[in-house]
Motif scaffolding. Sequence first.
Motif, PDB file in Angstrom:
ATOM      1  N   GLY A  53       0.780  -1.229   0.000  1.00  0.00           N
ATOM      2  CA  GLY A  53       0.000   0.000   0.000  1.00  0.00           C
ATOM      3  C   GLY A  53       0.808   1.273   0.000  1.00  0.00           C
ATOM      4  N   ALA A  54       2.139   1.185  -0.170  1.00  0.00           N
ATOM      5  CA  ALA A  54       2.986   2.383  -0.117  1.00  0.00           C
ATOM      6  C   ALA A  54       2.923   3.206  -1.398  1.00  0.00           C
ATOM      7  CB  ALA A  54       4.438   1.984   0.171  1.00  0.00           C
ATOM      8  N   GLY A  55       2.402   2.645  -2.485  1.00  0.00           N
ATOM      9  CA  GLY A  55       2.277   3.404  -3.725  1.00  0.00           C
ATOM     10  C   GLY A  55       3.198   2.929  -4.831  1.00  0.00           C
ATOM     11  N   LYS A  56       3.679   1.698  -4.748  1.00  0.00           N
ATOM     12  CA  LYS A  56       4.591   1.188  -5.781  1.00  0.00           C
ATOM     13  C   LYS A  56       3.904   1.137  -7.141  1.00  0.00           C
ATOM     14  CE  LYS A  56       5.263  -2.679  -3.570  1.00  0.00           C
ATOM     15  NZ  LYS A  56       4.405  -2.411  -2.380  1.00  0.00           N
ATOM     16  N   THR A  57       2.651   0.690  -7.158  1.00  0.00           N
ATOM     17  CA  THR A  57       1.950   0.593  -8.430  1.00  0.00           C
ATOM     18  C   THR A  57       1.629   1.972  -8.985  1.00  0.00           C
ATOM     19  OG1 THR A  57       1.022  -1.548  -7.792  1.00  0.00           O
ATOM     20  CG2 THR A  57      -0.068  -0.391  -9.586  1.00  0.00           C
ATOM     21  N   THR A  58       1.421   2.953  -8.112  1.00  0.00           N
ATOM     22  CA  THR A  58       1.242   4.333  -8.566  1.00  0.00           C
ATOM     23  C   THR A  58       2.464   4.786  -9.349  1.00  0.00           C
ATOM     24  OG1 THR A  58      -0.178   4.912  -6.706  1.00  0.00           O
ATOM     25  CG2 THR A  58       0.966   6.720  -7.795  1.00  0.00           C
ATOM     26  N   VAL A  59       3.644   4.542  -8.769  1.00  0.00           N
ATOM     27  CA  VAL A  59       4.893   4.923  -9.431  1.00  0.00           C
ATOM     28  C   VAL A  59       5.035   4.158 -10.747  1.00  0.00           C
ATOM     29  CG1 VAL A  59       7.408   4.885  -9.244  1.00  0.00           C
ATOM     30  CG2 VAL A  59       6.016   5.545  -7.274  1.00  0.00           C
ATOM     31  N   CYS A  60       4.719   2.871 -10.720  1.00  0.00           N
ATOM     32  CA  CYS A  60       4.836   2.058 -11.932  1.00  0.00           C
ATOM     33  C   CYS A  60       3.901   2.570 -13.013  1.00  0.00           C
ATOM     34  CB  CYS A  60       4.526   0.599 -11.605  1.00  0.00           C
ATOM     35  SG  CYS A  60       4.701  -0.520 -13.006  1.00  0.00           S
ATOM     36  N   ARG A  61       2.684   2.975 -12.634  1.00  0.00           N
ATOM     37  CA  ARG A  61       1.731   3.491 -13.616  1.00  0.00           C
ATOM     38  C   ARG A  61       2.258   4.764 -14.267  1.00  0.00           C
ATOM     39  NH1 ARG A  61      -2.340   4.133 -10.363  1.00  0.00           N
ATOM     40  NH2 ARG A  61      -3.081   2.008 -10.622  1.00  0.00           N
ATOM     41  N   CYS A  62       2.825   5.649 -13.451  1.00  0.00           N
ATOM     42  CA  CYS A  62       3.404   6.884 -14.001  1.00  0.00           C
ATOM     43  C   CYS A  62       4.585   6.564 -14.916  1.00  0.00           C
ATOM     44  CB  CYS A  62       3.863   7.799 -12.867  1.00  0.00           C
ATOM     45  SG  CYS A  62       2.512   8.516 -11.914  1.00  0.00           S
ATOM     46  N   PHE A  63       5.383   5.591 -14.509  1.00  0.00           N
ATOM     47  CA  PHE A  63       6.532   5.188 -15.319  1.00  0.00           C
ATOM     48  C   PHE A  63       6.082   4.675 -16.680  1.00  0.00           C
ATOM     49  CE2 PHE A  63       9.026   1.431 -16.619  1.00  0.00           C
ATOM     50  CZ  PHE A  63      10.207   2.062 -16.986  1.00  0.00           C
ATOM     51  N   LEU A  64       5.078   3.803 -16.694  1.00  0.00           N
ATOM     52  CA  LEU A  64       4.618   3.217 -17.956  1.00  0.00           C
ATOM     53  C   LEU A  64       4.048   4.277 -18.891  1.00  0.00           C
ATOM     54  CD1 LEU A  64       2.968  -0.071 -16.633  1.00  0.00           C
ATOM     55  CD2 LEU A  64       5.151   0.171 -17.823  1.00  0.00           C
ATOM     56  N   GLU A  65       3.471   5.352 -18.315  1.00  0.00           N
ATOM     57  CA  GLU A  65       2.943   6.430 -19.154  1.00  0.00           C
ATOM     58  C   GLU A  65       4.052   7.250 -19.795  1.00  0.00           C
ATOM     59  OE1 GLU A  65      -0.296   8.693 -18.636  1.00  0.00           O
ATOM     60  OE2 GLU A  65      -1.527   7.232 -17.569  1.00  0.00           O
ATOM     61  N   GLN A  66       5.263   7.166 -19.234  1.00  0.00           N
ATOM     62  CA  GLN A  66       6.363   7.983 -19.743  1.00  0.00           C
ATOM     63  C   GLN A  66       7.407   7.186 -20.506  1.00  0.00           C
ATOM     64  OE1 GLN A  66       7.915  11.176 -17.186  1.00  0.00           O
ATOM     65  NE2 GLN A  66       6.364  10.575 -15.719  1.00  0.00           N
ATOM     66  N   VAL A  67       7.201   5.900 -20.639  1.00  0.00           N
ATOM     67  CA  VAL A  67       8.154   5.097 -21.401  1.00  0.00           C
ATOM     68  C   VAL A  67       8.179   5.589 -22.844  1.00  0.00           C
ATOM     69  CG1 VAL A  67       8.555   2.799 -22.334  1.00  0.00           C
ATOM     70  CG2 VAL A  67       7.976   3.073 -19.932  1.00  0.00           C
ATOM     71  N   PRO A  68       9.358   5.854 -23.387  1.00  0.00           N
ATOM     72  CA  PRO A  68       9.444   6.379 -24.766  1.00  0.00           C
ATOM     73  C   PRO A  68       8.832   5.421 -25.784  1.00  0.00           C
ATOM     74  CG  PRO A  68      11.537   6.635 -23.626  1.00  0.00           C
ATOM     75  CD  PRO A  68      10.685   5.767 -22.745  1.00  0.00           C
ATOM     76  N   ALA A  69       8.491   5.975 -26.933  1.00  0.00           N
ATOM     77  CA  ALA A  69       7.813   5.194 -27.969  1.00  0.00           C
ATOM     78  C   ALA A  69       8.679   4.056 -28.489  1.00  0.00           C
ATOM     79  CB  ALA A  69       7.393   6.116 -29.114  1.00  0.00           C
ATOM     80  N   HIS A  70      10.020   4.172 -28.391  1.00  0.00           N
ATOM     81  CA  HIS A  70      10.892   3.121 -28.935  1.00  0.00           C
ATOM     82  C   HIS A  70      11.037   1.946 -27.979  1.00  0.00           C
ATOM     83  CE1 HIS A  70      13.847   5.276 -26.409  1.00  0.00           C
ATOM     84  NE2 HIS A  70      14.470   4.107 -26.366  1.00  0.00           N
ATOM     85  N   CYS A  71      10.392   2.007 -26.811  1.00  0.00           N
ATOM     86  CA  CYS A  71      10.489   0.910 -25.845  1.00  0.00           C
ATOM     87  C   CYS A  71       9.319  -0.053 -26.000  1.00  0.00           C
ATOM     88  CB  CYS A  71      10.516   1.459 -24.419  1.00  0.00           C
ATOM     89  SG  CYS A  71      12.055   2.288 -23.978  1.00  0.00           S
ATOM     90  N   ARG A  72       9.622  -1.337 -26.015  1.00  0.00           N
ATOM     91  CA  ARG A  72       8.601  -2.385 -25.991  1.00  0.00           C
ATOM     92  C   ARG A  72       8.527  -2.906 -24.568  1.00  0.00           C
ATOM     93  NH1 ARG A  72       7.887  -4.949 -31.004  1.00  0.00           N
ATOM     94  NH2 ARG A  72       6.322  -6.208 -29.918  1.00  0.00           N
ATOM     95  N   VAL A  73       7.335  -2.892 -23.976  1.00  0.00           N
ATOM     96  CA  VAL A  73       7.184  -3.222 -22.560  1.00  0.00           C
ATOM     97  C   VAL A  73       6.352  -4.483 -22.394  1.00  0.00           C
ATOM     98  CG1 VAL A  73       6.357  -2.431 -20.317  1.00  0.00           C
ATOM     99  CG2 VAL A  73       7.388  -0.792 -21.910  1.00  0.00           C
ATOM    100  N   ALA A  74       6.851  -5.385 -21.565  1.00  0.00           N
ATOM    101  CA  ALA A  74       6.082  -6.544 -21.127  1.00  0.00           C
ATOM    102  C   ALA A  74       5.848  -6.401 -19.623  1.00  0.00           C
ATOM    103  CB  ALA A  74       6.833  -7.838 -21.418  1.00  0.00           C
TER     104      ALA A  74
END
Length: 538
Positions: A53-74
């Motif tokens: 509940g500390a907010g790890k997924t919040t940070v991850c969600r923000c990170f995924l929104e900022q991943v550059p277009a040349h990155c492929r994410v799994a």
Amino acid sequence: MYASFFGLSKEPFSIAPDPRFLFMSEQHREALAHLLYGLGGGGGFVLLTGEVGAGKTTVCRCFLEQVPAHCRVAYIFNPKLSVAELLQTVCGEFGIPLPAQADSVKAHVDALNAFLLAGHAKGEQAVLVIDEAQSLSAEVLEQLRLLTNLETAERKLLQIILIGQPELREMVARPELEQLAQRIVARYHLGPLSLAETQQYIQHRLSVAGPSAPLPFSAAALARIHALSGGVPRRINLLADRALLGAYAQGQPRAERRTVQQAAQEVFGRGPALPVAWRWPALAGGVAVLLVLGAVGLLRKPAVPAPVVAAVTGTASQPGASAGGAAPALPGPAPASAPPLAGSAELGALWRAAPVPPATAWRELALRWNVAIGDGEPCAAAAQAQLACFRSGSGGLAVVRQLGRPGWITLRRPEGGSSAALLVALNDSQATLQAGGQTVSLSLATLAGLWPGDFATLWRLPPGWADSPDGGADPAARAWLEQGLLRAGIAAGPTLAERVRQFQRAQGLPPDGRAGPVTVMRLNRLAGVQEARLAGES
């Protein structure tokens, strides 16, 4: 259920992962910077840990929104898998076609290697994000380490981000995983929110649910929420929600310390047993139980951080020291200062514009008040038109929503340095910015990673107002303040300072009894004074 009773348009502590309530503390911003830094680390592992509940997924969600277009994410959120199952899942998430008889570990690794090499040839980068990584077995962790051996002569082909609870740190510290530990290029541990950050978090969510509603918690209640929740956002949500329900059941306009203590008994099993009269009769039939059980899955959210502005000085309070913090320093440049990676087309248009200096931003902002301030020092020129400058160092969206007016903010540019942008509109999910002739709309999650939370705006000085925290002794200024308080429903009676304190408490401002910029701006807004308004805000 209780929202309208407190003047709110929605329940502020809902368990739904609503992006409108996004809040990121300084810790969350720094954790995001570590993840973004890791993308440029040339492969290997990035580690993000924190309590439940500390907010790890919040940070991850923000990170995924900022991943550059040349990155492929799994993205893998259920990692309790065998080695074979993990490789099948990774290939599936990347969309890798497999041969008909690909039923061995080697076949999957070969297919993944071919995919990574083909992507590298096209300038792509592969990123594997594993949530709840504390559930990985040592055997699977070793297989992940072997995947980071897939490389060319210049760089490794796969970046792996592990997100998990504190025991993940203990796992990678085991002697048998020493080789994996040596490949961690960035790591961060999210600690609990401080008392100040807890108050800011609660205020932010309330300001989203009802920008003009009085603060429904006493100062003692806020302190008790922090103490009982340990500063963990999910537990704060659960406890604050139950405390408001309790205050509503009692017909009280705000939750007091005792109400919070009673709520903790129901939610966490602490404190004295609740008197039967305290329970709202309409909760019969088990609705209260369903609320509490439903809240156990409280969102891993939110955020855009943000210390609340100090109402009378025109500055922002600084975040308190938080438990946890960063793990040992990263190699290379400090990740907190590393520029975020911008991948969207909207951001690309913004970055193509030349950096906007603050003086230019002040002048463009003044035009929204129909004032042209020309050359020279902007704030001195604005004062000639009865406008004053206001700056908040790190108030974030909580301050923006509280003031409800356009202003300029600072964005970190991808090439380094910063640039000013005008924040001109804000709704439940997006912010609209103007800079260098460009107008772009960004999700609140994307904005959170680019913006340190500063905010600068203008406010109209009342008649006779002097450069002092309470307007000085000018009779016109005091008369304006008296009338504004009466208009806001603060009846004449005690001293003027005490009446100002009553107003500040009702508005969720620090109750120091001095009418500073934020207090005046709130009075101006309630009085309908003609000032620029932030589009999308009521």
